[in-house]
Design a protein around this motif. Structure first.
Motif, mmCIF file in Angstrom:
data_model
loop_
_atom_site.group_PDB
_atom_site.id
_atom_site.type_symbol
_atom_site.label_atom_id
_atom_site.label_comp_id
_atom_site.label_asym_id
_atom_site.label_seq_id
_atom_site.Cartn_x
_atom_site.Cartn_y
_atom_site.Cartn_z
ATOM 1 N N ALA A 1 48.215 41.262 -13.008
ATOM 2 C CA ALA A 1 49.133 42.288 -12.515
ATOM 3 C C ALA A 1 48.474 43.134 -11.437
ATOM 4 O O ALA A 1 49.114 43.479 -10.428
ATOM 5 N N SER B 1 54.148 35.162 -18.209
ATOM 6 C CA SER B 1 55.572 34.983 -17.927
ATOM 7 C C SER B 1 56.307 36.328 -17.829
ATOM 8 O O SER B 1 57.369 36.405 -17.199
ATOM 9 N N VAL B 2 55.733 37.367 -18.434
ATOM 10 C CA VAL B 2 56.382 38.688 -18.394
ATOM 11 C C VAL B 2 56.453 39.222 -16.961
ATOM 12 O O VAL B 2 57.552 39.545 -16.472
ATOM 13 N N PRO B 3 55.332 39.340 -16.216
ATOM 14 C CA PRO B 3 55.459 39.826 -14.831
ATOM 15 C C PRO B 3 56.236 38.867 -13.944
ATOM 16 O O PRO B 3 56.919 39.306 -13.007
ATOM 17 N N VAL C 1 58.858 36.964 -14.756
ATOM 18 C CA VAL C 1 60.288 37.166 -14.985
ATOM 19 C C VAL C 1 60.722 38.520 -14.425
ATOM 20 O O VAL C 1 61.820 38.645 -13.840
ATOM 21 N N VAL C 2 59.891 39.543 -14.572
ATOM 22 C CA VAL C 2 60.230 40.873 -14.043
ATOM 23 C C VAL C 2 60.353 40.832 -12.523
ATOM 24 O O VAL C 2 61.305 41.378 -11.933
ATOM 25 N N VAL C 3 59.412 40.183 -11.864
ATOM 26 C CA VAL C 3 59.452 40.081 -10.403
ATOM 27 C C VAL C 3 60.660 39.268 -9.953
ATOM 28 O O VAL C 3 61.311 39.594 -8.951
ATOM 29 N N THR C 4 60.988 38.210 -10.696
ATOM 30 C CA THR C 4 62.175 37.404 -10.368
ATOM 31 C C THR C 4 63.446 38.234 -10.490
ATOM 32 O O THR C 4 64.347 38.157 -9.639
ATOM 33 N N ALA C 5 63.539 39.035 -11.548
ATOM 34 C CA ALA C 5 64.706 39.909 -11.718
ATOM 35 C C ALA C 5 64.791 40.933 -10.584
ATOM 36 O O ALA C 5 65.887 41.231 -10.085
ATOM 37 N N CYS C 6 63.644 41.463 -10.166
ATOM 38 C CA CYS C 6 63.632 42.403 -9.045
ATOM 39 C C CYS C 6 64.100 41.728 -7.754
ATOM 40 O O CYS C 6 64.858 42.320 -6.971
ATOM 41 N N SER C 7 63.660 40.497 -7.544
ATOM 42 C CA SER C 7 64.087 39.758 -6.353
ATOM 43 C C SER C 7 65.586 39.504 -6.377
ATOM 44 O O SER C 7 66.266 39.617 -5.344
ATOM 45 N N TYR D 1 67.856 41.358 -7.905
ATOM 46 C CA TYR D 1 68.517 42.645 -7.663
ATOM 47 C C TYR D 1 68.434 43.031 -6.191
ATOM 48 O O TYR D 1 69.412 43.529 -5.605
#
Length: 392
Positions: free
Chosen positions: A13, A104-106, A108-114, A116
């Motif tokens: 991270a 996988s946590v960061p 998936v978070v980065v993918t969700a941000c992308s 959005y």
């Protein structure tokens, strides 16, 4: 296990966040320099420029997020590989899937941000940015400083004695026009104001003045006028003047309506944009998961530059595939869906292959060769110089 998960998560991270800051700064730097030019030469306030920087940032974050994720994970796990920590993890019986779990946590978070950013923040910020830009062009197209010879427009020298009515009315004007070097013109006017000309460009409406010109053969011409319209050669740039950019500002509802529009060009462009907004977040997800097995291919011999070189190579190849797919879809050679998703399909196959090889602890020959070359380069460089530092 929780301690290992926190360790891996913290390591990757931090490097990913650092890579995001560096990459976003590098991408934003040319745009910031252009905005600084507005502040220096056109007297646009710092607060407006700061707001414009914030508005263009989401657009560049969409491009830098997948790069930062790939580079950050590769460099983070690469450090563990260089310190033989990955070997210890493998020797402890911890599988590749167990390493996937915390990382996988960061991802998936980065993918969700992308996702959005693509569907909500980028269209809204793009619209606001264009509104501010049009407002600057319409109200303050070029900086006018009183009692100063202004050269903000190439070929035009403008002198203004004073301004009134909030800077809209210019009084005591002297203008020397050398845009045509063979026919220079000097205009003197009592007053003038900016407006939008008949051609859609910014013009200066002058009142009560005279126009002076040297004609061929040293003939002198003078024209007295009550009103005179001087074209400045600066166009009002709006959304309608750039179709490729206008589609980026479409909301979900607007994009759905454009996809079923009667205009085939608009429908095709909206279809490409719809697929692109989904394809980029998926590419972010795949690049994040690709970085983990790629990092497992590193060892002490490959050197610390292995992860960075592999990341850059993968990003360049992905960019080429995306550009090629978009160009072919734009020309109608393939469907918009194929143009957007075929690069991700190739990336998915490559990710699956690298993950399979890393799961079974099998080296990839291409990466072995690259690691050997990187390990051999310092020795080769040392062999080309003698102890005094001079080339043989």
């Amino acid at each position: 296990m929780k301690r290992l998960s926190r360790y891996l998560l913290t390591e990757c991270a931090l490097t990913s966040f650092t890579a995001l800051v560096v990459l976003t700064t590098l991408v934003l730097l040319p745009q910031i320099l252009m905005l600084v030019d507005l502040w220096v030469n056109k007297s646009v306030s710092v607060s407006v420029l700061g707001k414009m920087v914030l508005l263009i940032m989401p657009k560049f974050l969409v491009a830098s997020l997948p790069m930062a994720l790939l580079v950050g994970i590769l460099i983070g796990l690469g450090r563990l590989a260089q310190d033989s920590e990955l070997i210890v993890i493998k020797a402890s019986g911890i599988s590749l899937l167990r390493i996937f779990y915390p990382l996988s946590v960061p991802i998936v978070v980065v993918t969700a941000c992308s996702l959005y950013l693509n569907w909500f923040l980028v269209p809204d910020s793009h619209t606001l940015f264009q509104n501010i830009r049009v407002a600057l062009l319409s109200q303050n197209t070029f900086s006018i400083k009183t009692q100063t010879f202004n050269n903000t427009i190439p070929g035009l020298t403008i002198y203004v004695n004073r301004q009134s009515h909030g800077g809209k009315l210019l009084e005591g004007l002297l203008i020397h026009d050398e845009r045509d070097p063979d026919m220079p013109v000097t205009v003197i006017a009592k007053s003038g104001m900016l407006h939008r000309g008949s051609t859609g460009e910014t013009a200066l409406l002058l009142k009560e003045g005279s126009r002076h010109q040297m004609a061929p053969g040293n003939a002198y011409r003078r024209l007295n006028f009550s009103t005179y319209d001087l074209e400045l050669g600066i166009a009002f740039e709006t959304e309608s003047s750039s179709g490729d950019r206008a589609i980026r500002s479409y909301s979900i509802a607007d994009l759905e309506q454009a996809r079923i529009a009667q205009d085939p060009l608009l429908a095709s462009e909206a279809e490409r944009e719809w697929h692109r907004r989904f394809a980029i977040p998926l590419a972010t997800l795949l690049l994040g998961f690709l970085a983990i097995p790629l990092a497992m291919q590193q060892n002490q011999r490959s050197g610390r530059g292995f992860g960075f070189i592999v990341a850059i190579s993968v990003l360049i190849l992905q960019f080429i595939l995306l550009t090629l797919g978009e160009a072919m879809a734009k020309r109608g050679l393939i469907s918009p869906a194929m143009g957007a998703w075929s690069p991700n399909l190739a990336l998915l196959l490559f990710t699956s292959y690298v993950t399979y090889m890393a799961y079974h602890d099998r080296p990839i020959r291409l990466f072995q060769w690259l690691g050997a070359v990187l390990a051999m380069l310092p020795q080769r460089m040392l062999q080309t110089t003698n102890p005094s530092g001079k080339a043989r």
